[in-house]
Design an enzyme around this catalytic site. Structure first.
Site, mmCIF file in Angstrom:
data_model
loop_
_atom_site.group_PDB
_atom_site.id
_atom_site.type_symbol
_atom_site.label_atom_id
_atom_site.label_comp_id
_atom_site.label_asym_id
_atom_site.label_seq_id
_atom_site.Cartn_x
_atom_site.Cartn_y
_atom_site.Cartn_z
ATOM 1 N N CYS A 46 0.832 -1.203 0.000
ATOM 2 C CA CYS A 46 0.000 0.000 0.000
ATOM 3 C C CYS A 46 0.873 1.263 0.000
ATOM 4 O O CYS A 46 1.990 1.251 0.532
ATOM 5 C CB CYS A 46 -0.933 -0.008 1.211
ATOM 6 S SG CYS A 46 -2.509 -0.828 0.861
ATOM 7 N N HIS A 163 -1.249 -7.921 -7.196
ATOM 8 C CA HIS A 163 0.127 -7.966 -7.691
ATOM 9 C C HIS A 163 0.310 -9.161 -8.606
ATOM 10 O O HIS A 163 -0.474 -10.113 -8.559
ATOM 11 C CB HIS A 163 1.113 -8.054 -6.518
ATOM 12 C CG HIS A 163 1.018 -9.323 -5.728
ATOM 13 N ND1 HIS A 163 0.010 -9.552 -4.811
ATOM 14 C CD2 HIS A 163 1.781 -10.449 -5.722
ATOM 15 C CE1 HIS A 163 0.171 -10.759 -4.272
ATOM 16 N NE2 HIS A 163 1.227 -11.327 -4.817
ATOM 17 N N HIS A 237 2.200 -15.139 -35.878
ATOM 18 C CA HIS A 237 3.175 -16.020 -35.235
ATOM 19 C C HIS A 237 4.216 -15.226 -34.456
ATOM 20 O O HIS A 237 4.834 -14.316 -34.992
ATOM 21 C CB HIS A 237 3.873 -16.916 -36.254
ATOM 22 C CG HIS A 237 4.865 -17.804 -35.586
ATOM 23 N ND1 HIS A 237 4.488 -18.946 -34.925
ATOM 24 C CD2 HIS A 237 6.193 -17.659 -35.369
ATOM 25 C CE1 HIS A 237 5.553 -19.482 -34.355
ATOM 26 N NE2 HIS A 237 6.602 -18.713 -34.607
ATOM 27 N N HIS A 290 4.913 -20.740 -30.073
ATOM 28 C CA HIS A 290 3.968 -19.623 -30.143
ATOM 29 C C HIS A 290 3.589 -19.276 -28.699
ATOM 30 O O HIS A 290 3.097 -20.141 -27.970
ATOM 31 C CB HIS A 290 2.742 -20.137 -30.907
ATOM 32 C CG HIS A 290 1.892 -19.102 -31.538
ATOM 33 N ND1 HIS A 290 1.816 -18.947 -32.909
ATOM 34 C CD2 HIS A 290 1.058 -18.184 -31.012
ATOM 35 C CE1 HIS A 290 0.946 -17.977 -33.195
ATOM 36 N NE2 HIS A 290 0.473 -17.490 -32.048
ATOM 37 N N GLU A 306 -5.478 -37.485 -10.892
ATOM 38 C CA GLU A 306 -4.668 -36.543 -11.660
ATOM 39 C C GLU A 306 -3.180 -36.711 -11.326
ATOM 40 O O GLU A 306 -2.337 -36.752 -12.212
ATOM 41 C CB GLU A 306 -5.084 -35.089 -11.364
ATOM 42 C CG GLU A 306 -6.332 -34.635 -12.084
ATOM 43 C CD GLU A 306 -7.616 -34.911 -11.322
ATOM 44 O OE1 GLU A 306 -7.598 -35.701 -10.347
ATOM 45 O OE2 GLU A 306 -8.658 -34.342 -11.722
HETATM 46 ZN ZN LIG Z 1 -2.291 -2.991 0.132
HETATM 47 ZN ZN LIG Z 2 2.703 -19.891 -34.502
#
Ligand SMILES: [Zn+2]
Ligand SMILES: [Zn+2]
Length: 338
Positions: A46, A163, A237, A290, A306
């Site tokens: 801040c 952030h 590209h 890419h 997973e």
């Molecule tokens: Zn802050």
């Molecule tokens: Zn590409």
């Protein structure tokens, strides 16, 4: 019927579990969020608390104060001062913990949300990414640069203040190297960038496209590993994020902000990560890779299947997710939050 789909670029398989399929709007995760405050006295990001961060690397000034700042991460995963010396001892190899870990403080507003910022502000943040990306690409010790943002606790944020981060490493991960090698092999076999081919096909087919502009296209992947996981690709590209032009940054800022606003409004401010996936520093300008932006809302958790199989289960059809996001009014989201 459930369906197994293969990601053309990574060769990874995804289970599209239509039996368990949920309507896109059933994916909303209800979260207790603290009411937003624009200033938090103990927040190191801040305004007024600048001394709580390590010395500034870069600032976008706003008169006496600032619009955005870049500082080294106080709790950096890697150290800028180490030399990337490698050691090998039989099966064990390591590199000194050299690396660069920047924090990009996106706004002085503690309660700021990228999805609701003006496009011009998002463009400013993208320009900072590019500046740092270019500077670090020139450092011979750096092999790869990752730019990312974590939003919300499920995405791994420890600090509320908006952030993003950049981590530059002296090695290239196995995952990045694999993707690169797939892309190179495809280029050798077919003489074209596999990403360019996929983008052309998706733009033609349209079912998974969320939005398109002069320079970019946002879409769900055919083999999307998670609900609403969204990619933004440059239409021309380009291997490296560092190649993006000033006009393209302006175009991208609008698309990125709009996609984030669609997720914000359509899925009630979900936690998410986004990353910029770009060619390693050694491969600037190659014809076979890419770069793109990958946005992953954190709506489901990764579990044993997973982890064990390396396959993801996605319970929302990518085509249904795209259709849903196409219809979310992004501008309404911005107005509603004001
Ligand atoms: Zn802050
Ligand atoms: Zn590409």
């Amino acid at each position: 019927m459930p369906e197994l789909r293969q990601n053309f670029m990574t060769k990874e398989w995804v289970v599209i579990a239509t039996e368990r399929a949920k309507r896109p709007d059933q994916m909303v995760v209800k979260r207790e969020r603290k009411p937003p405050v624009s200033f938090s006295p103990n927040c190191p990001f801040c305004p007024g608390n600048e001394k709580m961060t390590p010395p500034e690397i870069l600032r976008v000034p706003n008169g006496e104060t600032w619009k955005a700042r870049v500082v080294p991460n106080k709790f950096a995963a890697l150290s800028r001062d180490a030399k990337p010396d490698r050691t090998f001892h039989r099966s064990r190899r390591s590199v000194n913990g050299f690396g660069v870990h920047d924090v990009i403080i996106e706004t002085p507003d503690h309660a700021g949300v990228m999805a609701l910022m003006p496009d011009s502000y998002v463009a400013e943040i993208l320009r900072i990414y590019k500046t740092r990306y270019e500077e670090l690409s020139l450092d011979p010790r750096i092999a790869h640069i990752t730019i990312f943002k974590n939003h919300g606790a499920d995405a791994g944020t420890s600090l509320e203040h908006p952030h993003s981060q950049l981590i530059a490493t002296p090695v290239i991960s196995h995952q990045v190297r694999e993707r690169f090698q797939h892309a190179l092999r495809h280029y050798d076999d077919f003489g074209e960038c596999m990403y360019c081919q996929m983008i052309e096909e998706e733009v033609d087919e349209k079912t998974r496209v969320i939005m398109m502009s002069e320079h970019f296209v946002a879409m769900e992947l055919y083999a999307s590993p998670a609900p609403f996981s969204t990619h933004i690709y440059p239409r021309r590209h380009m291997a490296s994020f560092g190649d993006v032009s000033a006009a393209e940054i302006i175009d991208l800022s609008h698309m990125l902000r709009t996609v984030l606003a669609k997720l914000y409004h359509g899925l009630q401010n979900p936690d998410f990560n986004f990353t910029i996936r770009s060619a390693p520093a050694e491969s600037v300008g190659v014809k076979y890779f890419h770069w793109y932006v990958s946005i992953i809302p954190r709506l489901t958790r990764v579990a044993g299947f997973e982890l064990g199989s390396g396959m993801f289960i996605n319970t929302v059809l990518p085509e249904a997710a795209a259709e849903f996001l196409r219809h979310v009014e992004a501008e309404e989201a911005v107005a509603a939050a004001k």
